[in-house]
Design a protein around this motif. Structure first.
Motif, PDB file in Angstrom:
ATOM      1  N   VAL A  67      59.569 104.474 -28.033  1.00  0.00           N
ATOM      2  CA  VAL A  67      58.424 105.316 -28.388  1.00  0.00           C
ATOM      3  C   VAL A  67      58.407 105.570 -29.889  1.00  0.00           C
ATOM      4  N   ALA A  68      57.208 105.579 -30.462  1.00  0.00           N
ATOM      5  CA  ALA A  68      57.020 105.972 -31.856  1.00  0.00           C
ATOM      6  C   ALA A  68      56.401 107.365 -31.889  1.00  0.00           C
ATOM      7  N   PHE A  69      57.003 108.261 -32.650  1.00  0.00           N
ATOM      8  CA  PHE A  69      56.449 109.600 -32.873  1.00  0.00           C
ATOM      9  C   PHE A  69      55.737 109.560 -34.221  1.00  0.00           C
ATOM     10  N   ARG A  79      63.029 117.168 -29.892  1.00  0.00           N
ATOM     11  CA  ARG A  79      63.293 117.150 -28.449  1.00  0.00           C
ATOM     12  C   ARG A  79      62.151 116.483 -27.684  1.00  0.00           C
ATOM     13  N   LEU A  80      60.925 116.729 -28.132  1.00  0.00           N
ATOM     14  CA  LEU A  80      59.775 116.067 -27.516  1.00  0.00           C
ATOM     15  C   LEU A  80      59.873 114.560 -27.685  1.00  0.00           C
ATOM     16  N   ALA A  81      60.138 114.118 -28.907  1.00  0.00           N
ATOM     17  CA  ALA A  81      60.212 112.683 -29.188  1.00  0.00           C
ATOM     18  C   ALA A  81      61.349 112.027 -28.411  1.00  0.00           C
ATOM     19  N   ILE A  82      62.505 112.670 -28.401  1.00  0.00           N
ATOM     20  CA  ILE A  82      63.664 112.119 -27.684  1.00  0.00           C
ATOM     21  C   ILE A  82      63.384 112.026 -26.194  1.00  0.00           C
ATOM     22  N   SER A  83      62.893 113.127 -25.619  1.00  0.00           N
ATOM     23  CA  SER A  83      62.684 113.139 -24.166  1.00  0.00           C
ATOM     24  C   SER A  83      61.603 112.146 -23.748  1.00  0.00           C
ATOM     25  N   SER A 109      48.629 105.281 -27.299  1.00  0.00           N
ATOM     26  CA  SER A 109      48.949 106.704 -27.208  1.00  0.00           C
ATOM     27  C   SER A 109      49.403 107.094 -25.807  1.00  0.00           C
ATOM     28  N   CYS A 110      50.475 107.874 -25.751  1.00  0.00           N
ATOM     29  CA  CYS A 110      50.875 108.495 -24.482  1.00  0.00           C
ATOM     30  C   CYS A 110      50.940 110.007 -24.636  1.00  0.00           C
ATOM     31  N   GLY A 111      50.297 110.547 -25.679  1.00  0.00           N
ATOM     32  CA  GLY A 111      50.135 111.983 -25.850  1.00  0.00           C
ATOM     33  C   GLY A 111      51.089 112.616 -26.847  1.00  0.00           C
ATOM     34  N   SER A 112      50.643 113.723 -27.454  1.00  0.00           N
ATOM     35  CA  SER A 112      51.472 114.543 -28.353  1.00  0.00           C
ATOM     36  C   SER A 112      52.139 113.734 -29.458  1.00  0.00           C
ATOM     37  N   HIS A 113      51.341 112.947 -30.179  1.00  0.00           N
ATOM     38  CA  HIS A 113      51.802 112.135 -31.311  1.00  0.00           C
ATOM     39  C   HIS A 113      52.741 110.999 -30.909  1.00  0.00           C
ATOM     40  N   CYS A 114      52.869 110.720 -29.624  1.00  0.00           N
ATOM     41  CA  CYS A 114      53.776 109.668 -29.161  1.00  0.00           C
ATOM     42  C   CYS A 114      53.004 108.411 -28.766  1.00  0.00           C
TER      43      CYS A 114
END
Length: 201
Positions: free
Chosen positions: A139-141, A32-36, A177-182
């Motif tokens: 975005v890449a997670f 959900r984090l990656a998708i959002s 990086s845009c935070g939280s592994h993204c």
């Protein structure tokens, strides 16, 4: 001896409660984090996902549950994985480094590479990152652990690199990086505010 990613490996690390890595609830939160994050920067729903080093493709059903219409493609170096899940979860045989040469018909809104990069040797890692940056529309997670983290789980083959090394290497490849592994790719970095991507200043 090189690691073998066969059924025994996945049974040990992903299906035993006392040794298992993560849980379905944790995976759902990551998805959900990656998708959002991807949809926030793209300004629309995601259409497709590339999952690199996908293992048994556990992200596929979770992503499909969140976005039923998305197209999912998994890549993994395990012949066992492709034989068992290739058809049902659309997984193909490929190493991380082969992303330097592999190209697909379209770019990807979301690229996932979870718990993989800290096992990949530097030359192969750099080749693969270039391929990710070139094919990333959103975005890449890239979930990974560094020398500063307390690693729990499979430490066989773990390469302890510094956070600074990863951020510098990602930036060389065109990933910010845009935070939280993204991470944002070249298609999006010019369109975001400075404080969203602190590595720019």
């Amino acid at each position: 001896m090189p690691k073998i990613y066969d059924r025994t490996y996945f049974d040990r690390w992903y299906r035993q409660e006392n040794l298992g890595i993560g849980s379905r609830q944790a995976l759902m939160r990551k998805a959900r984090l990656a998708i959002s994050t991807a949809e926030y920067y793209l300004g629309r729903p995601i259409h497709n996902v590339l999952d690199i080093g996908c293992g048994e493709g556990v992200w596929q059903p979770v992503l499909k549950a969140e976005r039923p219409k998305i197209s999912y493609l998994g890549l993994d170096s395990s012949e066992y994985v492709v034989e068992r899940f290739g058809r049902t979860r659309n997984i193909r045989l490929a190493t991380f480094g082969q992303l330097g040469e592999l190209r697909f018909d379209e770019g990807f809104d979301l690229i996932v590479c979870s718990d993989v990069l800290h096992y990949v040797r530097t030359p192969e890692l750099k080749r693969g990152l270039r391929g990710i940056a070139e094919q990333l529309q959103g975005v890449a997670f890239l979930e990974l652990f560094t020398a500063d983290d307390a690693l729990a789980g499979d430490t066989d083959g773990f390469i302890a690199r510094s956070p600074r090394w990863y951020l510098s290497t990602f930036r060389e490849a065109g990933l910010i990086s845009c935070g939280s592994h993204c991470y944002l790719g070249p298609h999006l970095t010019a369109a975001v505010a400075t404080l969203e991507v602190p590595m720019l200043w």
